[in-house]
Write an enzyme that holds these catalytic residues in place. Structure first.
Site, PDB file in Angstrom:
ATOM      1  N   GLY A  91     -55.277 -38.560  37.617  1.00  0.00           N
ATOM      2  CA  GLY A  91     -56.515 -37.809  37.767  1.00  0.00           C
ATOM      3  C   GLY A  91     -57.571 -38.248  36.774  1.00  0.00           C
ATOM      4  O   GLY A  91     -57.582 -39.384  36.294  1.00  0.00           O
ATOM      5  N   GLY A 124     -64.990 -44.926  33.927  1.00  0.00           N
ATOM      6  CA  GLY A 124     -64.064 -44.997  35.041  1.00  0.00           C
ATOM      7  C   GLY A 124     -64.427 -46.116  35.990  1.00  0.00           C
ATOM      8  O   GLY A 124     -65.483 -46.738  35.869  1.00  0.00           O
ATOM      9  N   PRO A 125     -63.562 -46.366  36.966  1.00  0.00           N
ATOM     10  CA  PRO A 125     -63.789 -47.459  37.918  1.00  0.00           C
ATOM     11  C   PRO A 125     -64.775 -47.057  39.014  1.00  0.00           C
ATOM     12  O   PRO A 125     -65.139 -45.887  39.153  1.00  0.00           O
ATOM     13  CB  PRO A 125     -62.392 -47.686  38.491  1.00  0.00           C
ATOM     14  CG  PRO A 125     -61.778 -46.325  38.466  1.00  0.00           C
ATOM     15  CD  PRO A 125     -62.306 -45.664  37.216  1.00  0.00           C
ATOM     16  N   HIS A 180     -54.461 -22.618  37.536  1.00  0.00           N
ATOM     17  CA  HIS A 180     -55.645 -22.924  36.714  1.00  0.00           C
ATOM     18  C   HIS A 180     -56.386 -24.139  37.268  1.00  0.00           C
ATOM     19  O   HIS A 180     -55.750 -25.108  37.710  1.00  0.00           O
ATOM     20  CB  HIS A 180     -55.209 -23.193  35.271  1.00  0.00           C
ATOM     21  CG  HIS A 180     -56.319 -23.098  34.278  1.00  0.00           C
ATOM     22  ND1 HIS A 180     -57.291 -24.059  34.149  1.00  0.00           N
ATOM     23  CD2 HIS A 180     -56.604 -22.144  33.347  1.00  0.00           C
ATOM     24  CE1 HIS A 180     -58.134 -23.708  33.190  1.00  0.00           C
ATOM     25  NE2 HIS A 180     -57.734 -22.554  32.696  1.00  0.00           N
TER      26      HIS A 180
END
Length: 570
Positions: free
Chosen positions: A175, A163-164, A82
């Site tokens: 992830g 996020g960074p 998936h």
């Protein structure tokens, strides 16, 4: 209405039962959410968890699940069939009851921000929670999957919403997660009186939003038409937010139209049923029943039941159980197997039966059992609960006259008028029935205070404070009974004046019961306010009770005058 949301997170682990169990334990820790299903997939190496609860509790549980996934899953070792981009891959919040999709989207954005700030896990926001239009599509957020994250984080246009600026150890291990909000998806199959997959597929193409490819001459087998850019031309179907195919089921020996309703606001379940019936009829087929796959919100069935009642020009002011029965029979939900609402409706699955039985101890009794319990040496149930029940019976009689009038021969053009009154009456009946047990519960609170210790000055002070709060509550509950019983009076009055004259005496008894409920509840207000230390609050509650009692008495007089005129003219 209680606020309920569903959460269906997908975690990138479907083989290690220990990890799957630890994530489940993290989600359910504290017992504030209810896990409905855990579905691991070995080939996909992915597990789908389904849990429900109140919005704040669900968000907390989802956060705990994200934290567990960060600690337990290493995406550098993950392989599966998936698509995936993170240990916690997708996390949708889904409105079920008492909350909108827009509110869920706000919660999803806050949750995504918290997951990044506190856990360091990068998050994209998708579907209704998307910050960018293109990110409404989950596939855009997850493009390139886990392996593409280093280059996506380096690109400001493709970087996660939270996020960074640079690829780091946390992202290498966990992830990026995709957090969003979407409407509840109803999976449903419509049974056809045919074994032909091709004919079932034709019906599916007629109704699904995507529709079918346009062909020369409008045939089903001609050459596919192209637009100026060389792309296939599509003829859209009739149902928005619906995906559908046709298939044959060996187990049942019939073909079905299998549908996912992804936007239940645009296409309610009953609308999909009616449209599939229409499309099938045009092809010489008939829908024999409906099979709901998985779970369904109660509202979808209540709305369906009311829709079919209105089609019959019948009153919708009936009990929830009766409305559900109409929905089941109208759509043939019991065509292939018995339909058990307790196993299919989310709200019923969430219900704690033991807690509900404790909370509804009195109203679940038989009439004889309730009378015997009242007559026993136990001080509860007492006058407050009896008043609430008298009020419920008064409102029920007004509702009954409305329902009878809606169905009276020769009055067909007035059914909606009376159905509206019955709806109002039904709401009041339900409110007063709940107050039967709540009044006794308020008395029990006072009894619990008397069990508190009183050996020290501190214990005496705590006991006095608790007693004041419990007494105030015991004063407010019968006041609510008074207000609810007063609300029944306009319904009863309207039915005395406008309803079926043959039921005039029923309206009269309803007025007597409702006013008796008001007067009885007033006595309970007064006896409890007499014990309040806050005399200003006591006076305020008594004044409000006096005003309600005066209004109820005047309404009772008007109703009985109207009722007696009807009886005298018979």
């Amino acid at each position: 209405m209680k606020r309920i949301i569903e959460c269906v997170p997908n975690f990138s682990e479907g083989r290690d039962q220990v990890i799957i169990g630890k994530i489940a334990s993290a989600i359910t820790r504290g017992g504030k959410v209810k896990m409905l299903n855990i579905d691991p997939g070995e080939a996909t190496n992915r597990t789908v968890y389904t849990f429900v609860g109140e919005p704040e509790e669900v968000c907390e549980a989802a956060f705990r699940g994200a934290e567990a996934a960060r600690d337990l899953i290493d995406m550098r070792q993950h392989r599966g069939a998936h698509p995936r981009s993170g240990a916690l891959d997708v996390l949708p919040l889904i409105p079920v009851a008492g909350i909108t999709l827009a509110e869920c989207a706000k919660l999803a954005r806050k949750l995504a921000e918290r997951i990044y700030k506190e856990l360091g896990i990068a998050c994209y926001c998708y579907e209704a929670a998307a910050f960018k239009p293109e990110r409404k599509n989950l596939a855009v957020c997850r493009a390139g999957e886990y392996e593409a994250l280093p280059e996506k984080i380096a690109d400001p246009a493709r970087r996660p919403d939270f996020g960074p600026d640079t690829y780091n150890e946390t992202i290498a291990k966990s992830g990026a997660s995709n957090v969003g909000a979407r409407n509840f998806l109803i999976a449903v199959n419509f049974n056809l009186n045919t074994t032909s997959t091709r004919r079932a597929m034709a019906v599916a193409f007629d109704v699904r939003e995507k529709g079918r490819k346009a062909r020369e001459g409008g045939s089903l087998t001609g050459k596919v038409l192209k637009d100026a850019n060389g792309k296939d031309v599509w003829i859209p179907g009739t149902l928005k937010g619906c995906k559908a195919i046709g298939w044959y089921i060996d187990e049942y020996g019939i073909a079905q139209v299998s549908m996912n309703i992804t936007d239940i606001d645009a296409t309610p379940l009953h609308k999909a049923f009616e449209e599939v019936c229409r499309a099938a009829g045009e092809r010489g087929l008939r829908v024999t029943g409906t099979e709901i796959v998985g779970l369904v919100p109660k509202k979808a069935l209540i709305d369906a039941g009311k829709y079919f009642l209105e089609k019959q020009q019948r009153s919708t002011g009936i009990s929830e159980e009766e409305i559900l029965k109409i929905a089941v029979k109208s759509m043939g939900l019991d065509d292939l197997k018995p339909f058990d609402a307790k196993e299919k409706v989310i709200e019923y699955l969430m219900a704690d039966e033991a807690e509900a039985a404790k909370r509804e101890r009195l109203v679940r009794m038989t009439l004889k059992g309730f009378a015997d319990e009242t007559a026993s040496e136990s001080p509860a149930p007492g006058g407050g609960s009896i008043s609430a029940y008298m009020g419920a019976l008064g409102a029920a009689l007004g509702t009954m006259v409305a329902n009878l009038s809606a169905h009276k021969r020769g009055w067909d053009e007035r059914w909606k008028e009376f159905s509206g009154w019955a709806d109002k009456g039904r709401e009041i009946v339900d409110e007063l029935i709940a107050l039967v047990d709540e009044d006794t519960a308020s008395f029990d609170r006072i009894m619990d205070v008397f069990k508190m210790p009183k050996g020290t000055p501190e214990e005496k002070a705590a006991r006095a404070e608790a007693l004041e709060k419990a007494t105030l509550y015991a004063s407010q509950v019968p006041l609510r009974t008074m207000k609810a019983s007063l609300k029944a009076m306009p319904v009863i009055k309207a039915m005395a004046e406008l309803g079926n004259p043959a039921s005039a005496s029923d309206a009269g008894v309803g007025a007597l019961a409702a006013n008796a409920a008001v007067r009885g509840a007033q006595l309970n207000v007064r006896i409890n306010t007499a014990s309040l230390a806050d005399r200003e609050m006591a006076a305020q509650l008594n004044d409000e009770a006096d005003a309600i009692a005066a209004e109820a008495l005047a309404l009772e007089k008007d109703i009985l005058e109207t009722v007696n005129k009807h009886i005298d003219n018979e």
